[in-house]
Enzyme design. Structure first.
Site, PDB file in Angstrom:
ATOM      1  N   GLY A 269       0.812  -1.729   0.271  1.00 13.98           N
ATOM      2  CA  GLY A 269      -0.121  -0.106   0.163  1.00 13.98           C
ATOM      3  C   GLY A 269       1.177   1.522   0.216  1.00 13.98           C
ATOM      4  O   GLY A 269       2.375   1.144  -0.295  1.00 13.98           O
ATOM      5  N   GLN A 270       0.079   2.334  -0.742  1.00 12.99           N
ATOM      6  CA  GLN A 270       1.081   3.704   0.030  1.00 12.99           C
ATOM      7  C   GLN A 270       1.778   3.808   1.040  1.00 12.99           C
ATOM      8  O   GLN A 270       3.181   3.959   0.392  1.00 12.99           O
ATOM      9  CB  GLN A 270       0.325   5.193  -0.412  1.00 12.99           C
ATOM     10  CG  GLN A 270      -1.252   4.971  -1.207  1.00 12.99           C
ATOM     11  CD  GLN A 270      -1.958   6.194  -0.790  1.00 12.99           C
ATOM     12  OE1 GLN A 270      -1.885   7.140  -1.197  1.00 12.99           O
ATOM     13  NE2 GLN A 270      -3.105   6.377  -0.360  1.00 12.99           N
TER      14      GLN A 270
ATOM     15  N   ILE B 292      -3.724 -11.466   6.575  1.00  9.80           N
ATOM     16  CA  ILE B 292      -3.890 -11.405   8.498  1.00  9.80           C
ATOM     17  C   ILE B 292      -5.475 -12.351   8.576  1.00  9.80           C
ATOM     18  O   ILE B 292      -5.673 -12.031  10.106  1.00  9.80           O
ATOM     19  CB  ILE B 292      -4.102  -9.765   8.146  1.00  9.80           C
ATOM     20  CG1 ILE B 292      -5.072  -9.148   7.580  1.00  9.80           C
ATOM     21  CG2 ILE B 292      -2.747  -9.418   8.189  1.00  9.80           C
ATOM     22  CD1 ILE B 292      -4.558  -7.453   8.341  1.00  9.80           C
TER      23      ILE B 292
ATOM     24  N   ALA C 242      -5.657  -3.475   5.350  1.00  8.08           N
ATOM     25  CA  ALA C 242      -6.281  -3.077   5.970  1.00  8.08           C
ATOM     26  C   ALA C 242      -7.878  -3.088   4.299  1.00  8.08           C
ATOM     27  O   ALA C 242      -7.066  -3.149   3.107  1.00  8.08           O
ATOM     28  CB  ALA C 242      -6.949  -1.190   6.310  1.00  8.08           C
TER      29      ALA C 242
ATOM     30  N   THR D  26      -9.889  -1.326   2.571  1.00  8.33           N
ATOM     31  CA  THR D  26      -9.985   0.423   2.369  1.00  8.33           C
ATOM     32  C   THR D  26     -11.531   0.393   1.152  1.00  8.33           C
ATOM     33  O   THR D  26     -10.549   1.547   1.038  1.00  8.33           O
ATOM     34  CB  THR D  26      -9.138   0.683   2.386  1.00  8.33           C
ATOM     35  OG1 THR D  26      -8.127   0.476   0.787  1.00  8.33           O
ATOM     36  CG2 THR D  26      -8.067   0.865   3.340  1.00  8.33           C
TER      37      THR D  26
ATOM     38  N   TYR E  84     -16.910   0.606   6.416  1.00  9.49           N
ATOM     39  CA  TYR E  84     -16.457   0.632   6.827  1.00  9.49           C
ATOM     40  C   TYR E  84     -15.509   1.468   8.461  1.00  9.49           C
ATOM     41  O   TYR E  84     -14.263   0.859   8.934  1.00  9.49           O
ATOM     42  CB  TYR E  84     -14.963   1.768   6.006  1.00  9.49           C
ATOM     43  CG  TYR E  84     -13.712   1.758   6.157  1.00  9.49           C
ATOM     44  CD1 TYR E  84     -12.847   0.960   5.830  1.00  9.49           C
ATOM     45  CD2 TYR E  84     -13.709   3.403   6.121  1.00  9.49           C
ATOM     46  CE1 TYR E  84     -11.570   1.135   6.071  1.00  9.49           C
ATOM     47  CE2 TYR E  84     -12.080   3.379   6.622  1.00  9.49           C
ATOM     48  CZ  TYR E  84     -11.300   2.985   6.389  1.00  9.49           C
ATOM     49  OH  TYR E  84     -10.282   3.266   7.150  1.00  9.49           O
TER      50      TYR E  84
ATOM     51  N   LYS F 206     -13.475  -0.737  11.148  1.00 10.32           N
ATOM     52  CA  LYS F 206     -11.744  -0.086  11.756  1.00 10.32           C
ATOM     53  C   LYS F 206     -12.202   0.002  13.751  1.00 10.32           C
ATOM     54  O   LYS F 206     -11.085  -0.253  14.217  1.00 10.32           O
ATOM     55  CB  LYS F 206     -11.753   1.283  10.622  1.00 10.32           C
ATOM     56  CG  LYS F 206     -11.541   1.082   9.762  1.00 10.32           C
ATOM     57  CD  LYS F 206      -9.999  -0.280   9.362  1.00 10.32           C
ATOM     58  CE  LYS F 206      -8.843   1.229   9.996  1.00 10.32           C
ATOM     59  NZ  LYS F 206      -7.801   0.102   9.253  1.00 10.32           N
TER      60      LYS F 206
END
Length: 310
Positions: A27-28, A49, A73, A75, A144, A148
């Site tokens: 990811g970023q 995971i 995650a 996302t 979301y 989270k």
């Protein structure tokens, strides 16, 4: 990647005795963290995971000196509204499995979370939100956000030494990317005008700055069991950010027109105000992230853009 981040990445190996294990290395933020000399990069192909057995196998060699940073995650904010199980697996079950592993071996866990955990009512007074402002009874508006938040709570319950870091509006801005800044750069080249909502306010966060902050946190073994907020300083609306991108690439910001959230309905509700206070980060003795305008200028410069500063 900026010189500052390179220096931070190169220097952290000398101050941390163990490894930096990056979950979600594709990811970023994960890609930036994984560039360090002592980093172990684990992407989707390396660790699932959501599978407790797979997590146990992938992390079987953890030591108390290691720091695990979870950037993984689910996302896809809108898709989560109809695929709740995928969101739950990625955002709640997965972090819980990682927390069990770090608790078992005594390694540190840094878990990345989001401004979406706050309900919109919490920001009605338009004051930047502190970690403790989260009402235990409040429910985030989106799937979301709810998953989270459930992940945060699972991590804290299973591994009380874990640190949760909430952030917001993360971008790299790289050409060809899909984040907001990259999208505005693409639309600037494709369209005469664009319409962007002006009734959602938050703190844009340059991924390079966030990664540098997470490295600083990883080098602080005394900071445990905390919930911290890390974003670039200041706030703006998506409309303001879009105008800043246009100006930053040398285009006329007047080509960006304001509109409302109601005019662009989405499956998942967005927070109208999700500015996160950086006071918890500063109180922990961690270096503050720079102003969002400076971060944006650096992001555009990283691709060789020579427009005016914003």
């Amino acid at each position: 990647m900026s010189d500052t981040h390179d220096q931070d990445t190169q220097g952290q190996a000398a101050t941390r005795p163990g490894r930096l294990i990056v979950i979600g290395a594709g990811g970023q933020v994960g890609r930036l963290l994984a560039a360090g000399p002592d980093a172990v990069a684990l992407g989707r192909e390396d660790i699932d995971i959501a599978d407790a057995v797979h997590v146990d196998r992938a992390l079987a060699d953890l030591t108390p000196d290691d720091v695990v940073v979870n950037c993984a995650a689910h996302t896809a904010v809108d898709a989560a509204e109809t695929d709740v199980e995928a969101a739950r697996l990625g955002n709640e079950i997965g972090p819980a499995n990682l927390a069990r592993a770090t608790a078992r071996y005594g390694a540190r866990l840094i878990h990345l979370s989001t401004d979406y955990v706050f309900s919109d009512a919490a920001g009605g007074d338009r004051v930047p939100r502190e970690p403790g402002d989260l009402d235990p009874e409040a429910q985030p508006a989106s799937v979301y956000g709810r998953t989270k938040l459930a992940g945060e709570r699972a991590v804290a319950r299973i591994d009380p030494r874990a640190t949760v870091v909430r952030t917001a509006w993360v971008y790299t801005g790289a050409l060809g990317g899909s984040d907001f800044v990259a999208t505005m750069r693409r639309l600037e080249a494709e369209r005469d005008t664009v319409s962007v909502v002006d009734d959602q306010v938050g703190s844009p966060t340059y991924a390079v700055d966030l990664a540098a902050g997470l490295l600083a946190l990883a080098d602080r073994p005394d900071v445990t069991g905390a919930t911290l907020h890390a974003t670039n300083a200041g706030s703006c609306s998506w409309f303001d950010l879009a105008r800043a991108v246009f100006a930053g690439v040398g285009a006329d910001p007047e080509r960006v027109a304001p509109t409302t959230t109601a005019a662009f309905p989405r499956p998942a509700p967005r927070p109208s105000y999700s500015v996160l206070s950086g006071r918890s980060w500063a109180a922990a003795g961690l270096p503050p992230l720079r102003d969002w305008r400076s971060g944006l200028t650096a992001a555009l410069a990283a691709d060789g853009v020579a427009g005016p500063s914003v």
